[in-house]
Scaffold this motif. Structure first.
Motif, short mmCIF file in Angstrom:
data_model
loop_
_atom_site.label_atom_id
_atom_site.label_comp_id
_atom_site.label_asym_id
_atom_site.label_seq_id
_atom_site.Cartn_x
_atom_site.Cartn_y
_atom_site.Cartn_z
N TRP A 12 122.30 4.06 39.80
CA TRP A 12 121.86 5.18 40.64
C TRP A 12 122.37 6.49 40.06
N GLU A 13 121.73 7.58 40.45
CA GLU A 13 122.06 8.90 39.93
C GLU A 13 123.06 9.62 40.84
N ASN A 14 123.66 10.68 40.29
CA ASN A 14 124.45 11.64 41.07
C ASN A 14 125.67 11.01 41.74
N SER A 15 126.31 10.08 41.06
CA SER A 15 127.54 9.51 41.59
C SER A 15 128.70 10.49 41.38
N PHE A 16 129.64 10.50 42.32
CA PHE A 16 130.76 11.42 42.20
C PHE A 16 132.02 10.81 42.80
N ARG A 17 133.14 11.31 42.34
CA ARG A 17 134.44 11.04 42.95
C ARG A 17 135.39 12.15 42.54
N ASP A 18 136.16 12.68 43.51
CA ASP A 18 137.20 13.65 43.21
C ASP A 18 138.36 13.41 44.15
N ASP A 19 139.25 14.40 44.27
CA ASP A 19 140.44 14.19 45.08
C ASP A 19 140.15 14.23 46.57
N LEU A 20 138.91 14.49 46.96
CA LEU A 20 138.57 14.56 48.37
C LEU A 20 137.85 13.30 48.85
N ASN A 21 136.77 12.92 48.16
CA ASN A 21 136.01 11.74 48.60
C ASN A 21 135.11 11.26 47.47
N TRP A 22 134.25 10.31 47.77
CA TRP A 22 133.39 9.71 46.75
C TRP A 22 132.13 9.16 47.40
N ASP A 23 131.14 8.89 46.54
CA ASP A 23 129.94 8.21 47.02
C ASP A 23 130.06 6.72 46.72
N ALA A 24 129.19 5.92 47.32
CA ALA A 24 129.23 4.46 47.15
C ALA A 24 127.85 3.91 47.48
N VAL A 25 127.66 2.64 47.21
CA VAL A 25 126.52 1.92 47.77
C VAL A 25 127.05 0.78 48.63
N TRP A 26 126.40 0.58 49.76
CA TRP A 26 126.67 -0.58 50.62
C TRP A 26 125.63 -1.63 50.25
#
Length: 522
Positions: A55-69
């Motif tokens: 998938w596109e546009n995945s991110f993670r930083d010191d605040l939060n992140w995306d995921a797939v369920w």
């Protein structure tokens, strides 16, 4: 605060405009390919569900992140589709090739599914090969010699971190009051700093007030909160308040996701959950799912409308998710920042004026050709009933041409469309039938009639004892809407506006959609 993270994400999103090949059979932005089922040598051993995912546009930083369920449905010969119970042990699952992005695999304790997300900070696409999920066959009564069909479903989510946040925004302008939350009688925001019980109303300094439940004159008294400056209620500790970490769908439920749901339930259940009979010819307002099975839709990524709460509850139960509370809605939209009066999901800037014009209409690549440099949102001022569009946009429609979080209308945690597009169904704190909600997740199975059903939905809004026994979600008592939609004006877009919080979505409507959540296991 953290504006650099939004710029980095927008630059990433812009770099992938025009990429093709995504979408699982035309249903999703997540690509799942090469799905195979590897049976074990003995019935006592688990099977392996193996696939590639991207998938596109995945991110993670010191605040939060995306995921797939991720969850798995299976079907034995001549039988109905069922929900597979995967192993709750993280080490039982693995990824064969991460292509340079380390992964975290976090199965749920109840075995209903698994979260996949990047392990390290970064912004990029995800392309993981040979993902292997462990499926204990004996738990679902499946013999290894049985030929089995499987479907792997992925929903994009965003993590909302644990911690305190504010509800209400300090609005004092009489014309803008819509039962916004306040601390006591102070007209100031109220801090949610735990999951403990909260006193609603009564005027006490530490109570959660609602401006004496003041709303516009157009809202009948039957839709007011049942607490006020003079009368008190209690919001139980079990009600999800948003302090605890949870995952929320990154965008609104799409028509492609709903069509796939329809295709994986029985014919009798489809008859209950198919919105098409309620959609009048010429009044579709961009509803595009075909009338009969097999259900198809183009474009797959347009926000789903013409849904009732009973439809959304069924999808929640089927997918192992749960309804979002209105307190969780405010956190997902605003984050942990101190609120500003009348602010929207993207901040204080006013929405644009003038109707949008579509480019590549009715395709997954649909764009807004006259998208402005400031805030962008689908509401009456840009779409509405009297326009060439007259219906919801595809999810993330503003992202490709946006230069900032403001430009794509994203929330503090990078959740899209928390203001506008379709109205968000959430659990109200303003009625006892909402306050009894305890945040239990769906178990993946519906009643024979196609309703959300089982012991886990007993305290969901609209749940009643069914004639056949057990509990089913049969009405919309305890559900309201927040965030506005493509038919309403500016006021409803404001994060703290509660004008419609006690108006149940008890029938299918052109402006109603869905977004669901799942709590993070302790």
């Amino acid at each position: 605060v953290h504006e650099g993270r939004f710029l980095a994400l927008v630059l990433l999103m812009a770099s992938v405009v025009g990429c093709s090949g995504f979408g699982a059979g035309g249903y999703s932005e997540v690509r799942i390919e090469n799905v195979t089922l590897k049976m074990p040598l003995t019935d006592a051993q688990p099977a392996s569900v193996i696939f590639d995912i991207a998938w596109e546009n995945s991110f993670r930083d010191d605040l939060n992140w995306d995921a797939v369920w991720l969850f798995v449905k299976f079907r034995e010969p001549g039988q109905s589709w069922r929900h597979a119970g995967i192993s709750p042990v993280p080490s039982a699952h693995r990824i064969g090739e991460n292509n340079g992005v380390l992964a975290t695999l976090a199965p749920s304790e109840d075995g209903r599914g698994i979260f996949l997300h990047r392990a390290d900070d970064g912004f990029s696409s995800i392309d993981w090969d040979q993902v292997s999920l462990s499926w204990p066959l004996m738990g679902d009564g499946v013999a290894r010699s049985t030929p089995v069909e499987i479907e792997v479903i992925a929903l994009q989510m965003v993590n909302i971190p644990e911690g305190p946040f504010m509800v209400g925004d300090g609005t004092t302008v009489a014309a803008l009051l819509a039962a916004q939350f306040e601390r006591g009688l102070s007209q100031q925001p109220f801090e949610i700093n735990s999951e403990a019980a909260i006193t609603l109303g009564g005027g006490g300094e530490n109570s959660l007030g609602n401006h004496n439940r003041r709303v516009s004159s157009a809202t009948a008294q039957q839709f007011w909160d049942d607490f006020s400056n003079e009368s008190k209620q209690t919001l139980p500790a079990e009600f999800p308040k948003g302090f605890r970490s949870f995952y929320v769908m990154k965008s609104e439920l799409t028509q492609g996701e709903y069509a796939r749901f329809l295709n994986l339930i029985d014919t009798s259940q489809q008859g209950t959950r198919n919105p098409f009979p309620n959609v009048s010819v010429g009044e579709e307002h961009r509803y595009a799912i075909s009338s009969d099975a097999p259900f198809r839709v183009v474009p797959y990524n347009r926000a789903a409308n013409w849904l009732s709460w009973m439809d959304v509850a069924a999808f929640a139960d089927w997918s192992g998710l749960r309804p979002m509370s209105e307190l969780e809605f405010e956190k997902a939209a605003r984050g942990d920042r101190y609120p500003g009066p009348g602010e929207f999901a993207w901040g204080p800037e006013a929405p644009p004026a003038g109707k949008y014009v579509l480019q590549d209409n009715d395709t997954p690549e649909e764009l807004i050709s006259n998208q402005g440099p400031g805030a962008n949102v689908a509401f009456d001022g840009t779409i509405g009933l009297v326009s060439s569009v007259s219906g919801p946009l595809r999810v993330g429609a503003f992202v490709p041409l946006a230069a900032s979080r403001l430009g794509f209308g994203g929330s503090y945690y990078r959740v899209t469309e928390m203001s506008g597009n379709v109205a968000e169904m959430v659990v109200t704190v303003g009625r006892s039938v909402g306050r009894r909600y305890q945040g239990r997740h769906g178990d993946g199975e519906l009643s024979p009639a196609g309703n959300a059903a089982g012991e886990e939905v007993e305290w969901w809004p609209g749940a009643r004892r069914a004639a056949r026994g057990g509990y089913e979600v049969l009405n919309a008592d305890g559900i309201g809407t927040r965030g506005g939609d493509w038919t309403f004006g500016i006021r409803r877009l404001q994060v703290s506006d509660r004008e419609d919080i006690n108006k149940p979505a008890d029938h299918r409507g052109m402006r109603w959609g869905g977004r669901l959540v799942r709590s993070v296991d302790r």
